[in-house]
Each structure stands twice: as structure tokens, then as C-alpha cells.
Design a protein around this motif. Sequence first.
Motif, PDB file in Angstrom:
ATOM      1  N   GLN A 193       0.824  -1.215   0.000  1.00  0.00           N
ATOM      2  CA  GLN A 193       0.000   0.000   0.000  1.00  0.00           C
ATOM      3  C   GLN A 193       0.854   1.258   0.000  1.00  0.00           C
ATOM      4  O   GLN A 193       0.515   2.255  -0.646  1.00  0.00           O
ATOM      5  N   ALA A 194       1.975   1.211   0.720  1.00  0.00           N
ATOM      6  CA  ALA A 194       2.861   2.374   0.755  1.00  0.00           C
ATOM      7  C   ALA A 194       3.519   2.616  -0.599  1.00  0.00           C
ATOM      8  O   ALA A 194       3.679   3.765  -1.031  1.00  0.00           O
ATOM      9  N   ALA A 195       3.884   1.537  -1.269  1.00  0.00           N
ATOM     10  CA  ALA A 195       4.568   1.669  -2.558  1.00  0.00           C
ATOM     11  C   ALA A 195       3.599   1.977  -3.697  1.00  0.00           C
ATOM     12  O   ALA A 195       3.941   2.724  -4.622  1.00  0.00           O
ATOM     13  N   TYR A 196       2.377   1.419  -3.615  1.00  0.00           N
ATOM     14  CA  TYR A 196       1.399   1.551  -4.701  1.00  0.00           C
ATOM     15  C   TYR A 196       0.027   1.866  -4.115  1.00  0.00           C
ATOM     16  O   TYR A 196      -0.836   0.982  -3.985  1.00  0.00           O
ATOM     17  N   PRO A 197      -0.209   3.120  -3.748  1.00  0.00           N
ATOM     18  CA  PRO A 197      -1.463   3.481  -3.068  1.00  0.00           C
ATOM     19  C   PRO A 197      -2.724   3.180  -3.865  1.00  0.00           C
ATOM     20  O   PRO A 197      -3.794   3.006  -3.273  1.00  0.00           O
ATOM     21  N   GLU A 198      -2.623   3.109  -5.173  1.00  0.00           N
ATOM     22  CA  GLU A 198      -3.802   2.869  -6.000  1.00  0.00           C
ATOM     23  C   GLU A 198      -4.112   1.386  -6.174  1.00  0.00           C
ATOM     24  O   GLU A 198      -5.164   1.029  -6.703  1.00  0.00           O
ATOM     25  N   VAL A 199      -3.205   0.518  -5.760  1.00  0.00           N
ATOM     26  CA  VAL A 199      -3.460  -0.922  -5.836  1.00  0.00           C
ATOM     27  C   VAL A 199      -4.427  -1.326  -4.728  1.00  0.00           C
ATOM     28  O   VAL A 199      -4.292  -0.885  -3.579  1.00  0.00           O
ATOM     29  N   ASP A 200      -5.415  -2.148  -5.066  1.00  0.00           N
ATOM     30  CA  ASP A 200      -6.345  -2.687  -4.064  1.00  0.00           C
ATOM     31  C   ASP A 200      -5.648  -3.834  -3.339  1.00  0.00           C
ATOM     32  O   ASP A 200      -5.663  -4.972  -3.795  1.00  0.00           O
ATOM     33  N   ALA A 201      -4.998  -3.532  -2.226  1.00  0.00           N
ATOM     34  CA  ALA A 201      -4.238  -4.528  -1.466  1.00  0.00           C
ATOM     35  C   ALA A 201      -4.961  -4.822  -0.158  1.00  0.00           C
ATOM     36  O   ALA A 201      -5.255  -3.912   0.617  1.00  0.00           O
ATOM     37  N   GLN A 202      -5.267  -6.108   0.085  1.00  0.00           N
ATOM     38  CA  GLN A 202      -6.044  -6.497   1.260  1.00  0.00           C
ATOM     39  C   GLN A 202      -5.394  -7.667   1.983  1.00  0.00           C
ATOM     40  O   GLN A 202      -4.769  -8.522   1.363  1.00  0.00           O
ATOM     41  N   VAL A 203      -5.570  -7.688   3.303  1.00  0.00           N
ATOM     42  CA  VAL A 203      -5.121  -8.815   4.107  1.00  0.00           C
ATOM     43  C   VAL A 203      -6.117  -9.955   3.930  1.00  0.00           C
ATOM     44  O   VAL A 203      -7.300  -9.823   4.267  1.00  0.00           O
ATOM     45  N   ALA A 204      -5.655 -11.056   3.366  1.00  0.00           N
ATOM     46  CA  ALA A 204      -6.527 -12.221   3.127  1.00  0.00           C
ATOM     47  C   ALA A 204      -5.668 -13.412   2.757  1.00  0.00           C
ATOM     48  O   ALA A 204      -4.544 -13.262   2.276  1.00  0.00           O
ATOM     49  N   SER A 205      -6.222 -14.607   2.966  1.00  0.00           N
ATOM     50  CA  SER A 205      -5.524 -15.828   2.579  1.00  0.00           C
ATOM     51  C   SER A 205      -5.984 -16.267   1.198  1.00  0.00           C
ATOM     52  O   SER A 205      -7.075 -15.897   0.733  1.00  0.00           O
TER      53      SER A 205
END
Length: 241
Positions: free
Chosen positions: A63-75
Motif C-alpha cells: 500500500q505504501a509503494a502503490y497506493p492505488e493498488v487494491d491490497a487487502q489482508v486475506a488468505s
Amino acid sequence: MGRFSAPLATSFADFGLRGLGEDMSVLDVGCGPGMLTAELVRRLGDERVSAVDPQPSFIAAVQAAYPEVDAQVASAEDLPHETATFGATLAQLVVHFMADPARGVQEMKRVTVPGGRVSACVWAHADDSGPLSGFWRAVQRIDPGADDESGLTGSARGEIVALFEGAGLREVTEELLTVALEFATFEEWWLPFTEAVGPAGAYVARLGEDRRERLVTELRREYGEGPFSLQVAAWAATGRV
């Protein structure tokens, strides 16, 4: 392992996106600190890339490197996305860490659109050509009972293919991806093993001083003082939904 997985991401993205358009959304499953994510962003742009990982610290880094990426905590086994969302779903060096690889692949298939592509790769530990094969060869010369990584799911030819075909993916193909890396000195190669990261680092951390010195001696025999080049390989499979 990041020093090997970063160049692998280029070959794996070529493999996993082959024959697909550039206007699709893609998902990086088990993104870690973002080695493959970075390559996907470079090719497709931030807005087309999503990423998941069970480790909050890795998601924070992405998220810090690519704020526009939808990054979520999940398995991988419980992806937080709607069915048929992505044109391609990729898992680089992740299948062998899944608690349930069959379920993880089923979830990757579920979130991929019909006609889209699901892809995964794992270092070829079972074929003695992974990045840590030389390390474990040296270990087993002095500690024959030590567990290496050759039994990890997906590390042998055909294992990812079997998972994909079991999930009902179509047109499944397999390829051996290779990466070459240069090291100026033995110490440059050895230093990460002293940081207690991953199975190899954990093994080194458990050693007493005498046994560690003996291992270093064996590893110097294996690799030399440098410079040296390592060519390593990963099994990759891809299939259509």
C-alpha cells in the motif's frame, strides 16, 4: 529470497499473462512485499492490479509503494473478491505456503473470469535446481537428517499441473522458468542466511557456533569465494477457467 523472486517476476508475468489483453484486471495472490505486484503495475498500471497476503506488514508495504493498488489482508483459501472478477490470477512462490493448496487454487479459479488465466509457480526444489539447493546439499553433507525443501507442494514437475487439473482448469500447461543471479563474493550470498528468515535462515539460527562454522566451510566448498553465478529454476503452470 527476494533477490531471486524479483527477476523471476518478469518471466512469470510473461508466462501468466501470455495471450491476454492489456485492459484486464489482475490479482496477485500471496503478494508478499510486492515483487510480482511491482511487475504487474509496470505492465498494466496501478488501477488494474489487486493483491492479497495474510501478513499485514506485507500489505502495508504494498500500500505504501502503490497506493492505488487494491491490497487487502486475506488468505488464498478465502479471497475477498466477487466471482469472475479478474482476467488473470497469479500466485508466485505461494502454493507451497498455502494451508490448503487445492482450496487456494479453487479460490483463484472462482475469482477469474471465464476464459481468463490462473497461474502459479514454485521453486524447483525437488529437482535440485532451486535457489537453496546448494545450501541444502552442504547441510546434508554434515547433517544427513536435516529436512530440506524438496517435499514442498509444487516443487516437482507436474505437481502444480495436478492441482490445476483437479480444480477443473482447462488447457493446463507447464514450463520451467529460469533465473540467473551474480554474486561478487561468498559473503554477499551468505549474509541473508544469518537473518533467520525462512526455513534455511531458521536452520542456521539453530546452530551453535562450531556447527555454523562447519556449515560455512562446506558452503565455501560448494560455491567458492566468488564471484560466481547461480542459475535457478521454478516450475510454473497455467490454465484457463
